[in-house]
Design a protein around this motif. Structure first.
Motif, PDB file in Angstrom:
ATOM      1  N   LEU A 119      48.257 -22.249  46.644  1.00  0.00           N
ATOM      2  CA  LEU A 119      48.864 -23.552  46.941  1.00  0.00           C
ATOM      3  C   LEU A 119      47.808 -24.604  47.276  1.00  0.00           C
ATOM      4  CD1 LEU A 119      51.971 -22.447  49.027  1.00  0.00           C
ATOM      5  CD2 LEU A 119      51.999 -23.613  46.834  1.00  0.00           C
ATOM      6  N   ARG A 120      46.692 -24.113  47.898  1.00  0.00           N
ATOM      7  CA  ARG A 120      45.619 -25.067  48.224  1.00  0.00           C
ATOM      8  C   ARG A 120      44.889 -25.498  46.959  1.00  0.00           C
ATOM      9  NH1 ARG A 120      44.252 -21.231  52.926  1.00  0.00           N
ATOM     10  NH2 ARG A 120      45.728 -21.984  54.488  1.00  0.00           N
ATOM     11  N   ARG A 121      44.857 -24.610  45.953  1.00  0.00           N
ATOM     12  CA  ARG A 121      44.166 -24.918  44.691  1.00  0.00           C
ATOM     13  C   ARG A 121      44.949 -25.914  43.865  1.00  0.00           C
ATOM     14  NH1 ARG A 121      43.033 -19.469  44.188  1.00  0.00           N
ATOM     15  NH2 ARG A 121      44.829 -19.199  42.802  1.00  0.00           N
ATOM     16  N   GLN A 122      46.279 -25.718  43.788  1.00  0.00           N
ATOM     17  CA  GLN A 122      47.066 -26.622  42.943  1.00  0.00           C
ATOM     18  C   GLN A 122      48.516 -26.750  43.420  1.00  0.00           C
ATOM     19  OE1 GLN A 122      47.303 -23.938  39.145  1.00  0.00           O
ATOM     20  NE2 GLN A 122      49.024 -25.375  39.220  1.00  0.00           N
ATOM     21  N   LEU A 123      49.222 -27.736  42.841  1.00  0.00           N
ATOM     22  CA  LEU A 123      50.604 -28.002  43.248  1.00  0.00           C
ATOM     23  C   LEU A 123      51.583 -27.102  42.499  1.00  0.00           C
ATOM     24  CD1 LEU A 123      50.783 -31.884  43.343  1.00  0.00           C
ATOM     25  CD2 LEU A 123      51.459 -30.350  45.179  1.00  0.00           C
ATOM     26  N   TYR A 124      52.551 -26.576  43.209  1.00  0.00           N
ATOM     27  CA  TYR A 124      53.653 -25.829  42.572  1.00  0.00           C
ATOM     28  C   TYR A 124      54.956 -26.494  42.963  1.00  0.00           C
ATOM     29  CZ  TYR A 124      50.385 -22.063  41.534  1.00  0.00           C
ATOM     30  OH  TYR A 124      49.343 -21.330  41.048  1.00  0.00           O
ATOM     31  N   ASP A 125      55.943 -26.467  42.060  1.00  0.00           N
ATOM     32  CA  ASP A 125      57.264 -27.007  42.398  1.00  0.00           C
ATOM     33  C   ASP A 125      58.081 -25.986  43.170  1.00  0.00           C
ATOM     34  OD1 ASP A 125      57.150 -29.527  40.894  1.00  0.00           O
ATOM     35  OD2 ASP A 125      56.932 -28.168  39.176  1.00  0.00           O
ATOM     36  N   THR A 165      53.706 -31.548  54.410  1.00  0.00           N
ATOM     37  CA  THR A 165      54.951 -32.209  54.845  1.00  0.00           C
ATOM     38  C   THR A 165      56.060 -31.855  53.842  1.00  0.00           C
ATOM     39  OG1 THR A 165      54.262 -34.142  53.606  1.00  0.00           O
ATOM     40  CG2 THR A 165      53.832 -34.145  55.984  1.00  0.00           C
ATOM     41  N   PRO A 166      57.330 -32.010  54.238  1.00  0.00           N
ATOM     42  CA  PRO A 166      58.423 -31.583  53.356  1.00  0.00           C
ATOM     43  C   PRO A 166      58.359 -32.214  51.964  1.00  0.00           C
ATOM     44  CG  PRO A 166      59.280 -32.051  55.526  1.00  0.00           C
ATOM     45  CD  PRO A 166      57.827 -32.408  55.552  1.00  0.00           C
ATOM     46  N   ASP A 167      57.888 -33.470  51.845  1.00  0.00           N
ATOM     47  CA  ASP A 167      57.862 -34.111  50.516  1.00  0.00           C
ATOM     48  C   ASP A 167      56.694 -33.631  49.669  1.00  0.00           C
ATOM     49  OD1 ASP A 167      56.272 -35.314  52.456  1.00  0.00           O
ATOM     50  OD2 ASP A 167      56.053 -37.131  51.240  1.00  0.00           O
ATOM     51  N   LYS A 168      55.735 -32.930  50.295  1.00  0.00           N
ATOM     52  CA  LYS A 168      54.566 -32.480  49.529  1.00  0.00           C
ATOM     53  C   LYS A 168      54.599 -30.978  49.267  1.00  0.00           C
ATOM     54  CE  LYS A 168      51.708 -36.233  49.548  1.00  0.00           C
ATOM     55  NZ  LYS A 168      51.676 -37.004  50.780  1.00  0.00           N
ATOM     56  N   ARG A 169      55.469 -30.257  49.963  1.00  0.00           N
ATOM     57  CA  ARG A 169      55.428 -28.809  49.792  1.00  0.00           C
ATOM     58  C   ARG A 169      56.465 -28.357  48.754  1.00  0.00           C
ATOM     59  NH1 ARG A 169      57.208 -28.499  55.610  1.00  0.00           N
ATOM     60  NH2 ARG A 169      59.474 -28.271  55.561  1.00  0.00           N
ATOM     61  N   PRO A 170      56.214 -27.197  48.177  1.00  0.00           N
ATOM     62  CA  PRO A 170      57.121 -26.731  47.124  1.00  0.00           C
ATOM     63  C   PRO A 170      58.487 -26.313  47.683  1.00  0.00           C
ATOM     64  CG  PRO A 170      55.496 -25.053  47.638  1.00  0.00           C
ATOM     65  CD  PRO A 170      55.119 -26.248  48.435  1.00  0.00           C
ATOM     66  N   TRP A 171      59.435 -26.151  46.779  1.00  0.00           N
ATOM     67  CA  TRP A 171      60.787 -25.627  47.083  1.00  0.00           C
ATOM     68  C   TRP A 171      60.611 -24.113  47.242  1.00  0.00           C
ATOM     69  CZ3 TRP A 171      65.512 -28.035  47.538  1.00  0.00           C
ATOM     70  CH2 TRP A 171      66.655 -27.265  47.378  1.00  0.00           C
ATOM     71  N   ILE A 172      60.974 -23.585  48.418  1.00  0.00           N
ATOM     72  CA  ILE A 172      60.677 -22.157  48.665  1.00  0.00           C
ATOM     73  C   ILE A 172      61.958 -21.320  48.611  1.00  0.00           C
ATOM     74  CG2 ILE A 172      59.581 -20.502  50.225  1.00  0.00           C
ATOM     75  CD1 ILE A 172      58.102 -22.893  51.501  1.00  0.00           C
ATOM     76  N   ILE A 173      61.905 -20.270  47.782  1.00  0.00           N
ATOM     77  CA  ILE A 173      63.070 -19.381  47.663  1.00  0.00           C
ATOM     78  C   ILE A 173      62.676 -17.993  48.178  1.00  0.00           C
ATOM     79  CG2 ILE A 173      64.682 -18.306  46.034  1.00  0.00           C
ATOM     80  CD1 ILE A 173      63.924 -20.778  44.171  1.00  0.00           C
ATOM     81  N   ALA A 174      63.404 -17.535  49.208  1.00  0.00           N
ATOM     82  CA  ALA A 174      63.095 -16.214  49.774  1.00  0.00           C
ATOM     83  C   ALA A 174      63.615 -15.119  48.845  1.00  0.00           C
ATOM     84  CB  ALA A 174      63.751 -16.087  51.138  1.00  0.00           C
ATOM     85  N   CYS A 219      66.861 -26.074  42.194  1.00  0.00           N
ATOM     86  CA  CYS A 219      65.546 -26.506  42.715  1.00  0.00           C
ATOM     87  C   CYS A 219      65.310 -27.989  42.482  1.00  0.00           C
ATOM     88  CB  CYS A 219      64.411 -25.786  41.972  1.00  0.00           C
ATOM     89  SG  CYS A 219      64.338 -24.082  42.333  1.00  0.00           S
ATOM     90  N   HIS A 220      64.675 -28.620  43.476  1.00  0.00           N
ATOM     91  CA  HIS A 220      64.236 -30.013  43.294  1.00  0.00           C
ATOM     92  C   HIS A 220      62.718 -30.008  43.197  1.00  0.00           C
ATOM     93  CE1 HIS A 220      68.209 -31.328  44.211  1.00  0.00           C
ATOM     94  NE2 HIS A 220      68.191 -30.719  45.388  1.00  0.00           N
ATOM     95  N   PRO A 221      62.156 -30.383  42.032  1.00  0.00           N
ATOM     96  CA  PRO A 221      60.693 -30.419  41.943  1.00  0.00           C
ATOM     97  C   PRO A 221      60.109 -31.515  42.835  1.00  0.00           C
ATOM     98  CG  PRO A 221      61.714 -31.201  39.918  1.00  0.00           C
ATOM     99  CD  PRO A 221      62.824 -30.741  40.795  1.00  0.00           C
ATOM    100  N   ILE A 222      58.858 -31.345  43.226  1.00  0.00           N
ATOM    101  CA  ILE A 222      58.246 -32.343  44.120  1.00  0.00           C
ATOM    102  C   ILE A 222      58.070 -33.661  43.366  1.00  0.00           C
ATOM    103  CG2 ILE A 222      56.331 -32.783  45.690  1.00  0.00           C
ATOM    104  CD1 ILE A 222      55.504 -29.954  45.465  1.00  0.00           C
ATOM    105  N   VAL A 223      58.468 -34.733  44.057  1.00  0.00           N
ATOM    106  CA  VAL A 223      58.305 -36.043  43.416  1.00  0.00           C
ATOM    107  C   VAL A 223      57.054 -36.703  43.968  1.00  0.00           C
ATOM    108  CG1 VAL A 223      60.617 -36.640  42.610  1.00  0.00           C
ATOM    109  CG2 VAL A 223      60.078 -36.798  45.039  1.00  0.00           C
ATOM    110  N   CYS A 224      55.899 -36.198  43.577  1.00  0.00           N
ATOM    111  CA  CYS A 224      54.666 -36.850  44.018  1.00  0.00           C
ATOM    112  C   CYS A 224      53.627 -36.758  42.903  1.00  0.00           C
ATOM    113  CB  CYS A 224      54.156 -36.238  45.320  1.00  0.00           C
ATOM    114  SG  CYS A 224      53.561 -34.589  45.102  1.00  0.00           S
ATOM    115  N   ASP A 225      52.579 -37.439  43.099  1.00  0.00           N
ATOM    116  CA  ASP A 225      51.535 -37.537  42.072  1.00  0.00           C
ATOM    117  C   ASP A 225      50.858 -36.182  41.895  1.00  0.00           C
ATOM    118  OD1 ASP A 225      49.730 -38.366  40.328  1.00  0.00           O
ATOM    119  OD2 ASP A 225      48.681 -39.748  41.693  1.00  0.00           O
ATOM    120  N   ARG A 226      50.878 -35.672  40.667  1.00  0.00           N
ATOM    121  CA  ARG A 226      50.272 -34.360  40.430  1.00  0.00           C
ATOM    122  C   ARG A 226      48.768 -34.459  40.125  1.00  0.00           C
ATOM    123  NH1 ARG A 226      53.665 -29.963  38.805  1.00  0.00           N
ATOM    124  NH2 ARG A 226      55.777 -30.552  39.192  1.00  0.00           N
ATOM    125  N   SER A 227      48.247 -35.648  40.049  1.00  0.00           N
ATOM    126  CA  SER A 227      46.849 -35.752  39.613  1.00  0.00           C
ATOM    127  C   SER A 227      45.904 -35.353  40.732  1.00  0.00           C
ATOM    128  CB  SER A 227      46.556 -37.176  39.165  1.00  0.00           C
ATOM    129  OG  SER A 227      46.842 -38.052  40.237  1.00  0.00           O
TER     130      SER A 227
END
Ligand code: ADP
Length: 669
Positions: A583-589, A614-623, A661-669
């Motif tokens: 997760l630190r290396r790259q973004l996951y939805d 923060t909630p808007d930057k972290r992925p959708w987590i499914i247990a 799932c709701h993918p993260i709505v933030c800049d992936r760059s």
């Protein structure tokens, strides 16, 4: 006759005899005859020892009286008549009498006074009898008190008795051990000072409406002991009511539940562990088989794979049944209370068993009852479970004819207020599952709903099963406020009836509930198949970057293949630590997070993710977990996870979860 004596005799005080030193009778009052032995007659000059043999042997005493060494001689309570109905007792008094004649010559003689003492003796005897009886009663009372004391002392439960005002009057040894107070510290105290939460036992109920023998239901409270330890205490109470005020009050039975709680917890953990250990490989079997069924196979291969799939599912059902049953036994089976559409639940149950009915050529019918409201509040999963169990049995034990579900309902109460503002009505719904199968012998009816009971072993060999299904149905019905029973005609078929009590939501809420197209009437079963159609274009419509965190290689592979079928390329992390690094290396939805993993478990990993992003930057987590207990789901959601999937993962549920799932709505760059 001596004039004085004659006067006294005439006053009815006594009788008398005068005899000389040679024991010869000189004089006798007339009534003395009554007191002689063996109807001897009294003749003057006779030896007095004949009519009064009691004087035999006292000659020396009489000499002493003559010589003035002794004043008199008394013999009291001499029994004369042996007849118990009319006893005769007398007292004898002998004294010396000196006669002086006219020539001043003196002679000594004896006067014997005879007094009737029957009345006194009878009274004395009845008093003695009463005293003996009283002593006997006292000995018995003392022994029975010892007996009760020993029972009370040896009780494994604590016993505590209070007065009506709550003052502690009696306790046993176990009570002192549980509460850690000595007997002296407890006696005389008010029970509320010692067990603060005792007020939770509503004592009014105990003494209510003059029914004093009633015992209140056991409740469990937390109690602080003398050393400050908090222990779970099961406590029940009953009223002691006797005619004597001193013996009125309350009897409490206390049980320290600490060990039982620990054992229950250990059992729960064991069950959760077993459920994980068993479900994971079964999940792999059914998962892989369902994937295989979605590939190109020869007819024979398809047949084999289908058998693997169905056996896995059957095994899975047995495990779930055993877990359900033990959960329910431990009082851990909790029901949901959510609004759902009743007909949808019935239709889903029918759809689940329809392929089997079709395979056996049975007609499967639903007789709808339009008078019954549509949306009820309850546990759709558990109601469906009862229906599926009964329908599956009906189909299993029927070779020709039909299986039919029907239901009726009646309103039992009106509610004016409801916590959620809805105005529901309480209904008793009665369902019936009727078949034209082999039927059940009347002798087996009482065993039907008992655990592990099958009506006979030849049926078991022919049809299989664990004998748990109906026992679970019974528990579920009772949890839903209802009951279950059966009617049957051997050779003609059986009908299983059950009731549940539910709140019915008014029709105005219907729009909030998903409605099925087949909400009434007979449903067609021909098109129903239990193999899911995979949406292979899901990834195009709903693109997501997925990280799968799972330590079990087979699970990794299986979920990865399922996702691939939908068009997703999931990346893998083997534990929580690897997940954080990824997760630190790259973004996951989306992150699918297994809970039990080596190095770092899922819950710890999620805690760290929530701290770091923060909630808007972290992925959708499914247990992902094998633990289907509701507490587990709540724990996951509270920790910040967004969704929850119970193993074995089924492709249909996986697809539904991904769609949510709701993918993260933030800049992936
Ligand atoms: P199982 O898993 O063995 O079917 P159940 O508790 O569901 O266990 O049923 C117990 C037994 O009751 C069955 O083994 C069968 O003998 C009898 N039984 C249940 N339903 C029916 C039915 N519809 N017709 C005939 N027998 C039945």
């Amino acid at each position: 006759m001596n004039p004085l004596l004659a006067n006294l005799v005439s006053a009815n005080c006594f009788e008398y005899l005068i005899f000389n030193q040679d024991y010869q009778i000189l004089e006798a009052s007339s009534g003395v005859h009554e007191f002689v032995d063996n109807s001897e007659s009294i003749n003057l000059g006779d030896d007095i020892r004949l009519p009064f043999p009691e004087l035999v042997g006292i000659e020396e005493i009489l000499v002493e009286i003559l010589q003035g060494e002794q004043k008199n001689f008394n013999l009291k309570g001499v029994k004369r008549c042996l007849d118990e109905d009319s006893p005769l007792y007398m007292d004898l008094y002998i004294i010396k009498n000196v006669q002086v004649d006219s020539s001043h010559h003196t002679t000594s003689e004896f006067i014997m006074i005879v007094v009737n003492s029957t009345e006194r003796m009878v009274m004395e005897q009845s008093m003695m009898q009463s005293i003996n009886n009283a002593n006997f009663l006292l000995r018995n009372l003392t022994a029975s008190k010892q007996y009760i004391d020993q029972i009370v002392t040896s009780m494994a439960d604590g016993l505590l008795v209070t007065t009506l005002s709550g003052k502690i009057k009696k306790i046993n040894l176990t009570t002192t051990k549980i509460l850690e107070y000595s007997e002296e510290e407890l006696l005389g105290q008010n029970i509320e000072e010692i067990i603060r939460d005792i007020h939770q036992l509503t004592l009014d109920n105990v003494a209510g409406e003059g029914n004093f023998s009633q015992t209140i239901k056991e409740i469990e409270i937390s109690c602080t002991t003398k050393s400050g330890k908090n222990i779970p205490l099961a406590i029940s109470c009953s009223v002691v009511q006797t005619e004597i005020e001193h013996f009125q009050g309350y009897v409490y039975i206390l049980r320290d539940m600490t060990e039982r709680k620990q054992a229950e917890l250990a059992k729960q953990e064991f069950l959760a562990m077993i459920s994980h250990e068993i479900r994971t490989p079964i999940a792999s079997v059914t998962g892989m088989a369902s994937l295989l069924l979605n590939t190109k196979l020869t007819a024979e291969q398809r047949n084999f794979t289908n058998t693997i799939y169905l056996s896995g599912e059957a095994l899975h059902k047995i495990i779930n049944d055993i877990l359900d049953f033990s959960k329910s036994e431990a009082g851990k089976l909790e029901l949901e209370a959510e609004p759902f559409e009743l007909r949808r639940c019935i239709n889903e149950a029918i759809m689940l068993v329809a392929p089997k009915a079709q395979e056996k050529g049975l007609s499967l019918n639903f007789l709808d009852n339009s008078a019954i409201p549509t949306i009820i509040i309850g546990d759709i999963v558990r109601l469906r479970q009862i229906l599926v169990n009964l329908l599956a049995n009906a189909i299993k034990f029927t070779d020709h004819g039909s299986v039919e579900v029907s239901f009726t309902g009646s309103k039992i109460a009106n509610y004016n207020h409801h916590p959620e503002g809805i105005k529901p009505h309480t209904y008793e719904l009665q369902f019936a599952v009727k078949d034209t199968g082999i039927g059940i012998d009347k002798n087996h009816f009482d065993r039907l709903f008992k655990v592990f009971s099958q009506v006979n072993s030849s049926i078991t060999r022919q049809y299989g099963g664990t004998g748990l299904g109906l026992a679970i149905c019974k528990q579920l019905c009772e949890l839903m406020g209802g009951r279950i029973w059966a009617e049957s005609e051997p050779g003609l078929g059986s009908t299983f009836h059950f009731t549940i009590v539910v709140d019915v939501v008014s029709e105005t809420r219907e729009h909030t509930i998903h409605k099925t197209s087949e909400s009434s009437g007979e449903i067609a079963v021909s098109h129903i198949s239990h193999h899911v159609q995979i949406d292979t274009t899901l990834a195009q419509k709903h693109p997501l970057k997925i990280l799968l965190v799972e330590d079990n290689l087979i699970n990794q592979k299986m979920i990865q293949i399922m996702l691939q079928r939908m068009g997703y390329n999931a990346e893998i992390a083997n534990n929580g630590l690897e997940a954080l690094a990824a997760l630190r290396r790259q973004l996951y939805d989306v992150v699918f997070m297994d809970l039990q993993m080596p190095k770092m478990d899922g819950l710890t990993a999620v805690k760290q993710i929530c701290e770091e992003w923060t909630p808007d930057k972290r992925p959708w987590i499914i247990a992902l977990t094998a633990n289907a207990l509701p507490e587990e789901r709540d724990r996951c959601l509270q920790l910040g996870m967004n969704d929850y999937l119970v193993k074995p993962i089924r492709i249909a549920e996986l697809m539904e979860t991904i769609k949510r799932c709701h993918p993260i709505v933030c800049d992936r760059s």
